[in-house]
Enzyme design. Sequence first.
Site, PDB file in Angstrom:
ATOM      1  N   HIS A 115       0.833  -1.200   0.000  1.00  0.00           N
ATOM      2  CA  HIS A 115       0.000   0.000   0.000  1.00  0.00           C
ATOM      3  C   HIS A 115       0.873   1.257   0.000  1.00  0.00           C
ATOM      4  O   HIS A 115       0.653   2.184  -0.793  1.00  0.00           O
ATOM      5  CB  HIS A 115      -0.906  -0.023   1.234  1.00  0.00           C
ATOM      6  CG  HIS A 115      -1.845   1.138   1.326  1.00  0.00           C
ATOM      7  ND1 HIS A 115      -3.195   1.036   1.056  1.00  0.00           N
ATOM      8  CD2 HIS A 115      -1.631   2.443   1.663  1.00  0.00           C
ATOM      9  CE1 HIS A 115      -3.764   2.223   1.224  1.00  0.00           C
ATOM     10  NE2 HIS A 115      -2.841   3.088   1.592  1.00  0.00           N
ATOM     11  N   GLU A 116       1.877   1.267   0.877  1.00  0.00           N
ATOM     12  CA  GLU A 116       2.730   2.455   0.974  1.00  0.00           C
ATOM     13  C   GLU A 116       3.606   2.622  -0.260  1.00  0.00           C
ATOM     14  O   GLU A 116       3.896   3.752  -0.673  1.00  0.00           O
ATOM     15  CB  GLU A 116       3.580   2.396   2.241  1.00  0.00           C
ATOM     16  CG  GLU A 116       2.783   2.342   3.543  1.00  0.00           C
ATOM     17  CD  GLU A 116       1.754   3.460   3.664  1.00  0.00           C
ATOM     18  OE1 GLU A 116       1.951   4.541   3.066  1.00  0.00           O
ATOM     19  OE2 GLU A 116       0.738   3.258   4.356  1.00  0.00           O
ATOM     20  N   HIS A 119       1.880   4.571  -2.807  1.00  0.00           N
ATOM     21  CA  HIS A 119       1.911   6.020  -2.570  1.00  0.00           C
ATOM     22  C   HIS A 119       3.162   6.669  -3.161  1.00  0.00           C
ATOM     23  O   HIS A 119       3.236   7.902  -3.224  1.00  0.00           O
ATOM     24  CB  HIS A 119       1.822   6.319  -1.073  1.00  0.00           C
ATOM     25  CG  HIS A 119       0.428   6.277  -0.535  1.00  0.00           C
ATOM     26  ND1 HIS A 119      -0.610   7.013  -1.075  1.00  0.00           N
ATOM     27  CD2 HIS A 119      -0.112   5.575   0.513  1.00  0.00           C
ATOM     28  CE1 HIS A 119      -1.723   6.783  -0.395  1.00  0.00           C
ATOM     29  NE2 HIS A 119      -1.448   5.909   0.569  1.00  0.00           N
ATOM     30  N   HIS A 125      -6.345   8.210  -2.147  1.00  0.00           N
ATOM     31  CA  HIS A 125      -6.900   6.862  -2.286  1.00  0.00           C
ATOM     32  C   HIS A 125      -8.034   6.904  -3.315  1.00  0.00           C
ATOM     33  O   HIS A 125      -9.212   6.825  -2.984  1.00  0.00           O
ATOM     34  CB  HIS A 125      -7.437   6.363  -0.935  1.00  0.00           C
ATOM     35  CG  HIS A 125      -6.363   6.159   0.082  1.00  0.00           C
ATOM     36  ND1 HIS A 125      -6.530   6.445   1.420  1.00  0.00           N
ATOM     37  CD2 HIS A 125      -5.096   5.705  -0.047  1.00  0.00           C
ATOM     38  CE1 HIS A 125      -5.409   6.163   2.076  1.00  0.00           C
ATOM     39  NE2 HIS A 125      -4.527   5.713   1.205  1.00  0.00           N
TER      40      HIS A 125
END
Length: 269
Positions: A115-116, A119, A125
Site C-alpha cells: 500500500h505504501e 503512494h 486513495h
Amino acid sequence: MKTEGIKSPSAKYHDMAGSQRIPHKNPHIQKVAVLQSKPNKEDALNLIKEIAHKVSYLMKENHFKVTNLVEFYPRDQRLLGMNVNHGSKIMLRLRCSTDEFQFLPMECIMGTMLHELTHNLFGPHDKKFYNKLDELIGRQWVIEQRGLYDTFLGNGQRLGGRANLRSNRYPMTGISTNTGIVRKRGKGVKLGSLHPEGISSIDRGNSPRELAAFAAERRYRDDRWCGETKNNKDQIISDNISSSLEVVILDDDDEVLPGDTLIEVIDLT
C-alpha cells in the site's frame, strides 16, 4: 557499536540464521531501521529486512526507490503505515498496537508495505491508486510463488534470480521459516483490503451501486489506517524520532553524537 536488548525466545535461532548469512538485501532501499526502545529489536530488524527482501523484485519491475524503511509505533492504534515524500521514508507498524512484544502477521505487514509503495506514485486513495495497488498485490503473489528476488543471494544465485522456494516461503501467520520470529496469530488488517481475511477481490457480478459502496468502504478504511490522509503527519514523524531512542550506525569509524536520531540503521546497498 552494539546495544543490549531483551532476549527473545527466537534469539538462538536468530544467531544461527546470522551465522549462515541468510541474505535480506534490496538494492532499491538504502536503509532500514527499527525502534531501539522496543523489546526484541533484533527480531524486528530481521522482520523489516525480510519485508525489504521480499519486495525487491517488485520494486525493480516498477522502478520504486525508498530511502529509508523504518519501524514506527504511533500513538494512533489504527495507523499501520505512512509514506513520506513519495518514498523518502516509509514507516511500517510491525507490532500489535496493544502488545509491543507481539509482531503482526507477515501478510498484514506486507499488505501495508505494498500500500505504501503505491503512494510512491499516487497520493489520494482514488481509482488510479487502487488499480495500481491491486496490480502490485497480484504481481507480488506471483513473484513469491516463483521465489524471485532482485539481489545477490549467494550460492550461485544472480541478481534478479530465483531462490530456493522451500527455504523462502513464509506462513501467513505464526512462525517465519526465515527468521523464527513468533508472530501474533489471528486476523490482521491489510491496507487496501476490504476484509482481514484476504486481498480485496470484488465479484464482477455486483451491480455498479454495490461496487461503488465497496470502493467507498475501502477508501474509508484506508483513510483511517494509512498516514497519507492524516493532518498531523509532521507530529507522527516527529514522534518516531524521539530523543528517547539511540542511534546505532554500523560503522566503527562513526561516533554517536548527542541529539542524533533514535534508530538503528542498516545499509542495504
